[in-house]
Every structure is written in structure tokens, then in C-alpha cells.
Design an enzyme around this catalytic site. Structure first.
Site, PDB file in Angstrom:
ATOM      1  NE  ARG A 140      -1.093  34.438  45.038  1.00 14.92           N
ATOM      2  CZ  ARG A 140      -0.761  35.537  44.401  1.00 14.92           C
ATOM      3  NH1 ARG A 140      -0.967  36.710  44.954  1.00 14.92           N
ATOM      4  NH2 ARG A 140      -0.232  35.492  43.195  1.00 14.92           N
TER       5      ARG A 140
ATOM      6  CE  LYS B  28      21.921  16.638  37.634  1.00 13.04           C
ATOM      7  NZ  LYS B  28      20.805  16.321  36.776  1.00 13.04           N
TER       8      LYS B  28
ATOM      9  CD  GLU C  12      21.124  23.252  30.675  1.00 16.89           C
ATOM     10  OE1 GLU C  12      20.102  22.649  30.981  1.00 16.89           O
ATOM     11  OE2 GLU C  12      21.353  24.430  31.011  1.00 16.89           O
TER      12      GLU C  12
ATOM     13  CG  ASP D 279      20.198  29.023  35.413  1.00 21.67           C
ATOM     14  OD1 ASP D 279      19.325  28.893  36.294  1.00 21.67           O
ATOM     15  OD2 ASP D 279      20.198  28.362  34.353  1.00 21.67           O
TER      16      ASP D 279
ATOM     17  CG  HIS E 198      23.485  23.305  39.268  1.00 25.30           C
ATOM     18  ND1 HIS E 198      22.762  23.061  40.409  1.00 25.30           N
ATOM     19  CD2 HIS E 198      22.587  23.799  38.371  1.00 25.30           C
ATOM     20  CE1 HIS E 198      21.493  23.385  40.208  1.00 25.30           C
ATOM     21  NE2 HIS E 198      21.360  23.844  38.979  1.00 25.30           N
TER      22      HIS E 198
HETATM   23  C1  BG6 Z   1      18.575  24.451  36.730  1.00 22.51           C
HETATM   24  C2  BG6 Z   1      18.730  25.662  35.864  1.00 22.51           C
HETATM   25  O1  BG6 Z   1      18.974  24.704  38.039  1.00 22.51           O
HETATM   26  O2  BG6 Z   1      19.359  23.393  36.200  1.00 22.51           O
HETATM   27  C3  BG6 Z   1      18.349  25.372  34.426  1.00 22.51           C
HETATM   28  O3  BG6 Z   1      17.900  26.705  36.364  1.00 22.51           O
HETATM   29  C4  BG6 Z   1      19.126  24.177  33.924  1.00 22.51           C
HETATM   30  O4  BG6 Z   1      18.607  26.490  33.587  1.00 22.51           O
HETATM   31  C5  BG6 Z   1      18.995  23.008  34.888  1.00 22.51           C
HETATM   32  O5  BG6 Z   1      18.603  23.830  32.653  1.00 22.51           O
HETATM   33  C6  BG6 Z   1      19.885  21.857  34.483  1.00 22.51           C
HETATM   34  O6  BG6 Z   1      19.587  20.740  35.267  1.00 22.51           O
HETATM   35  P1  BG6 Z   1      19.819  19.273  34.702  1.00 22.51           P
HETATM   36  O7  BG6 Z   1      19.517  18.392  35.859  1.00 22.51           O
HETATM   37  O8  BG6 Z   1      18.870  19.104  33.554  1.00 22.51           O
HETATM   38  O9  BG6 Z   1      21.223  19.226  34.261  1.00 22.51           O
END
Ligand code: BG6
Length: 484
Positions: free
Chosen positions: A43, A181, A215, A234, A239
Site C-alpha cells: 500500500r 535448509k 533459540e 510458531d 518446522h
Molecule cells: C520462524 C519463527 O518461523 O522461525 C521464529 O516464527 C523463529 O520465531 C524462526 O525464530 C527460526 O528460524 P531459523 O531458521 O532461524 O531457525
């Protein structure tokens, strides 16, 4: 035939941090199909040139030392911009004319990339359909949908219905960047291009599997988003379950998008249905100390920033082998790893007291950041009687291959342009994975058990997660990767 990528959400973070740098790197490697054009839509008002200038700055920041001015100058010529509102059908008519103009009116392959607010996905798709932009008469039309795909099982199912009204499943690419990855793709190779693992990859030799995505960062400025998501939506629904599917699946007959995804979906079909009672016993949740002070977080928030989940895959290969899935923010270090924990030898011959508590074999697949694989096994310590010690065979991508691992988006964008959906989630995978996560979310919402334990930052999650594992006679593999 020209290729065009239309990015909705062009002024957003993902576009500047990931999508454009990935496309630029592909351009520099001469991997983008000839005549690839990029059209950004959002936008905010920009001219083509103003947007190119902004992207030049962000790309030089995110592409780092790989940035080359001359290359950028020629790449930038294929970038265009359209100010447009996803909720405004007329803007899609304008987009159709601009696309014809950019592409010279010939046939083309078009990729529409939804990198916008998830609540706009259905509207964007409907408006693309209404403007005839999904029609494949003049070449393939594909849609890429970023995560989150739905907020729960019902909304994911609804979104699948909405998208199927306009696009056929073969046109749809639900992105999960973990599948881009290199180390995740290498998991297919490890399992299906080697014959030594298959005979032991089952309940007869494996005690359990651990999948950890830890993380060290906190949620930072993403508190607002995180409050509506939490760790399960999340990280687990997408993942972590993807990592589990590839670890547990059977070999497909061929490496073909649908055959691969058939086998992945079967893993989720075999996961034992989760009841509220099971959630009490088979899950742990925590919140890091300080989460409540993050901007955008409710002062009394009960959002989990850490979870561990035990799943049972009830099939012939995995019966009685638990899968422990774990992820958290603000943990000791950043590490994604899959640990295949083998059984103890049936009888210990070396009963020297120094050997007490020796571990069983482990295959540790380091997904990131110290990408590699280690096989742990017992060895005799020289000149020390029959004293044994755990040691390992250690493979590292960095040591073995000179070139750095590419960002996941490079591979995934290229696959969409080439029409290969193997590394994208199919509708059934997404719905099945929500079917696993939903009951846990509901049980957590309705019950005080398991307790939401506060854990200090820079630890491996709450103490109750360690105790929970010990109570099952097992231990987490809590080792930070060694970066060389
Ligand atoms: C994202 C999440 O999908 O993946 C984040 O929303 C997370 O919260 C991230 O930090 C992690 O991705 P990577 O590739 O850094 O392990």
C-alpha cells in the site's frame, strides 16, 4: 518463457531480509531463469526507482560481503513496483495490465508470493481469481503461502477451501523455510542414499528420538505476534513436525513431490490421537522470566515460550519408540538437532566400575548452526584396563565443503520457479499437523496442568522439563554446538 514473481507485502521485513537477498544471490549465481522479473505490491507509495533504491540498501546489508554493486545495477532493472491494496479488486485489474506490460504480453510463468498479513491471504487469493490472474491459459500460475497457514485446525481447513476455489493443489506452495535448509534435505539423503542406516532405523534398535529447536533469542519486538501464536503454533505445527516427518517416514517409491508427501503424511496419520489426559502427562510448558516485560505482551500472559511434547507413532517401524519434540526461546544456545538414541547393548561385558553409566549409541544430526552429523560410540581408553569412554565420528559440512550453506529461501524460490513442490507442505500435511497441535492447545487452555513454569533465560528450559525426562529414565541431549 519469462518468469515473474509478484510479492504481496513488498514493504515488509521478509521481503527485504530474505526474499530479495535470496533472489539477488540466485541472480549472481546465474541460477534464476532468464527474463525473471520481480513485481512488489504493497500500500505504501513508491516509484519503481524509489523501491529499487530502498532494496539496494537493505540487500547490501543482508547480503553482506556478497553484495556487488555492478551485479545489483543489472539485477535492479528487473524489479518493479505497484502501489496496491489487497482488499481493492480494481488494484488487481491494474496489476494484470502492468504484468502484461512488464512481460511484453507473451506467455509467462507467474508466481504470486503472499508475504503479507495472514488475515489477508483469503482476500488476496479471491481477488487474484476474480481478476483472472490464476488462469493458466498463458502459462503456469503458482501461489506461495507463507506461514502461519491457519491459526488452528478449523481455520487451516477453511483456508485450504478458500485457496482451492481459485488454485488447484498443484499450483499451491505452502512454504516452511526449514525444508529449504540444506541439512534438512540432507536428512533425506542420509536415510535414503545410504544403506547402513535403514536396517537399524526402527523400534528394534532405537530407544527414542529427540528433536530440539532451541533459540537463545527472546521474542524481542515480536511480542504482539507471539501472544497470538506461542511456541506450539510458531515452531511445532510447522518446522518441528516437518523434521519429525522426514525422520520417521518410509522411503517413497521415487523422489517425486507427491510420493514424498504421501509418505510424510502417513507419519502424521500414525501419531496416536492426543487426549486431554495425555496432554497432562506427555507435555511440558514454560515461559522465560522477563517475557511479561516484552513490548506487546499482556502483563498476565500465559503464553508458553517453551514446550516439550512426547508423541507416539503407532506403526510397525515406530511402535513403542517415543518422539520427544522440544523448542523454546531464551534458551542456552541456538541449536536445532535431531538425536537418534539407540538402545543399550543387551548385556554389558565391561563391568569395570569406571564404566558405570556409560551411554548408548547416539546419532546426532546437527541441523544448525554447526551443520553436521556425529555418531557417538564407546571406545576403550588406552592403557587403562577395560575403561571405556564415549567418543564420536564427526562430519561437518563446513570442514568438508568449502562453500557456505545457502539460505533456505534460495532453494525454495528456485523450486517454485521450476514447479517442484517436493519441499512444500501439501494441504493434508498441514491439516494433519494442526490435528496434532490443536488438542494440546485446547487442553493447555482448559487446564492448569501441565503447569506453566517460569524458567531463567539462557537455560535449557524449565526444570520440570528435565525432571519429566528423568522420570522416564531418559535425558535430554543438552549440548551446545561447537562452532569452528
Ligand atoms: C520462524 C519463527 O518461523 O522461525 C521464529 O516464527 C523463529 O520465531 C524462526 O525464530 C527460526 O528460524 P531459523 O531458521 O532461524 O531457525
Amino acid at each position: 518463457m519469462p518468469h515473474t514473481i509478484v510479492i504481496f507485502g513488498a514493504s515488509g521485513d521478509l521481503t527485504k531480509r530474505k526474499l530479495i537477498p535470496a533472489l539477488f544471490r540466485l541472480w549472481m549465481k546465474r541460477r534464476l531463469p532468464e527474463e525473471t522479473k520481480i513485481l512488489g505490491v504493497s500500500r505504501t507509495e513508491f516509484s519503481h526507482d524509489a523501491w529499487r533504491t530502498l532494496l539496494r540498501e537493505s540487500t547490501s546489508e543482508f547480503a553482506g560481503k556478497d553484495f556487488e554493486e555492478q551485479e545489483w545495477a543489472s539485477f535492479a532493472k528487473s524489479i518493479f513496483y505497484l502501489q496496491g491494496d489487497i482488499e481493492e479488486p480494481n488494484d488487481f485489474e491494474r496489476m494484470a495490465s502492468l504484468l502484461d506490460e512488464i512481460e511484453g504480453g507473451s506467455g509467462s510463468t507467474r508466481v504470486y508470493y503472499l508475504s503479507t498479513l495472514p488475515r489477508l491471504y483469503a482476500t488476496a487469493i479471491a481477488n487474484l481469481g476474480a481478476a483472472g490472474l490464476a488462469d493458466e491459459t498463458n502459462g503456469p500460475r503458482r501461489i506461495v503461502i507463507e506461514k502461519p497457514f491457519g491459526h488452528d485446525a478449523a481455520s487451516a481447513e477453511q483456508l485450504n477451501k478458500d485457496v482451492h476455489l481459485v488454485f488447484a493443489e498443484k499450483q499451491i506452495y505452502r512454504i516452511d523455510h526449514y525444508l529449504g535448509k540444506e541439512t534438512v534435505q540432507n536428512l533425506f539423503v542420509l536415510r535414503f542414499a545410504n544403506s547402513i542406516f535403514e536396517p537399524i532405523w526402527n523400534r528394534h534398535y532405537i530407544d527414542h528420538v529427540q528433536i530440539t529447536v532451541a533459540e537463545d533469542l527472546t521474542v524481542g519486538r515480536r511480542g504482539g505476534y507471539y501472544e497470538s501464536s506461542g511456541i506450539l503454533r510458531d515452531m511445532f505445527q510447522n518446522h518441528i513436525l516437518q523434521l519429525m516427518m522426514i525422520t520417521a517416514m518410509e522411503a517413497p517409491a521415487r523422489y517425486d513431490a507427491d510420493l514424498v508427501r504421501d509418505e510424510k503424511a502417513k507419519v502424521l496419520q500414525a501419531v496416536r490421537p492426543i487426549t486431554a489426559k495425555m496432554v497432562e502427562q506427555d507435555s511440558v510448558r514454560g515461559q522465560y522470566d522477563g517475557y511479561l516485560n516484552e513490548p506487546g505482551v499482556a502483563p498476565d500472559s500465559r503464553t508458553a515460550t517453551f514446550a516439550a511434547l512426547k508423541l507416539h507413532v503407532d506403526n510397525w517401524r515406530w511402535s513403542s519408540v517415543p518422539f520427544y519434540l522440544r523448542s523454546g526461546k531464551a534458551m542456552s544456545c541456538r541449536t536445532t538437532q535431531i538425536v537418534i538414541q539407540f538402545r543399550e547393548p543387551p548385556q554389558m561385558l565391561f563391568t569395570d566400575s569406571a564404566n558405570h553409566g556409560l551411554g548408548a549409541n547416539q546419532l546426532v544430526i546437527q541441523v544448525q548452526p554447526a551443520e553436521g552429523i556425529q555418531l557417538h560410540f564407546n571406545t576403550k581408553v588406552p592403557d587403562a584396563g577395560m575403561k571405556l569412554r564415549m567418543t564420536d565420528l564427526d562430519f561437518s559440512f563446513q570442514r568438508e565443503f568449502a562453500n557456505a550453506l545457502p539460505d533456505a529461501y534460495q532453494r525454495l524460490l528456485l523450486d517454485v520457479l521450476n514447479g517442484d513442490a517436493s519441499l512444500f507442505a501439501r494441504s493434508d500435511e498441514v491439516e494433519l499437523s494442526w490435528g496434532i497441535i490443536d488438542p494440546v492447545l485446547k487442553a493447555w487452555h482448559n487446564s492448569a496442568e501441565p503447569n506453566l513454569e517460569i524458567y531463567p533465560e539462557a537455560m535449557w528450559g524449565p526444570e520440570c522439563a528435565m525432571q519429566w525426562m528423568r522420570d522416564q529414565g531418559r535425558e535430554w541431549f543438552d549440548v551446545c554446538p561447537v562452532l569452528e
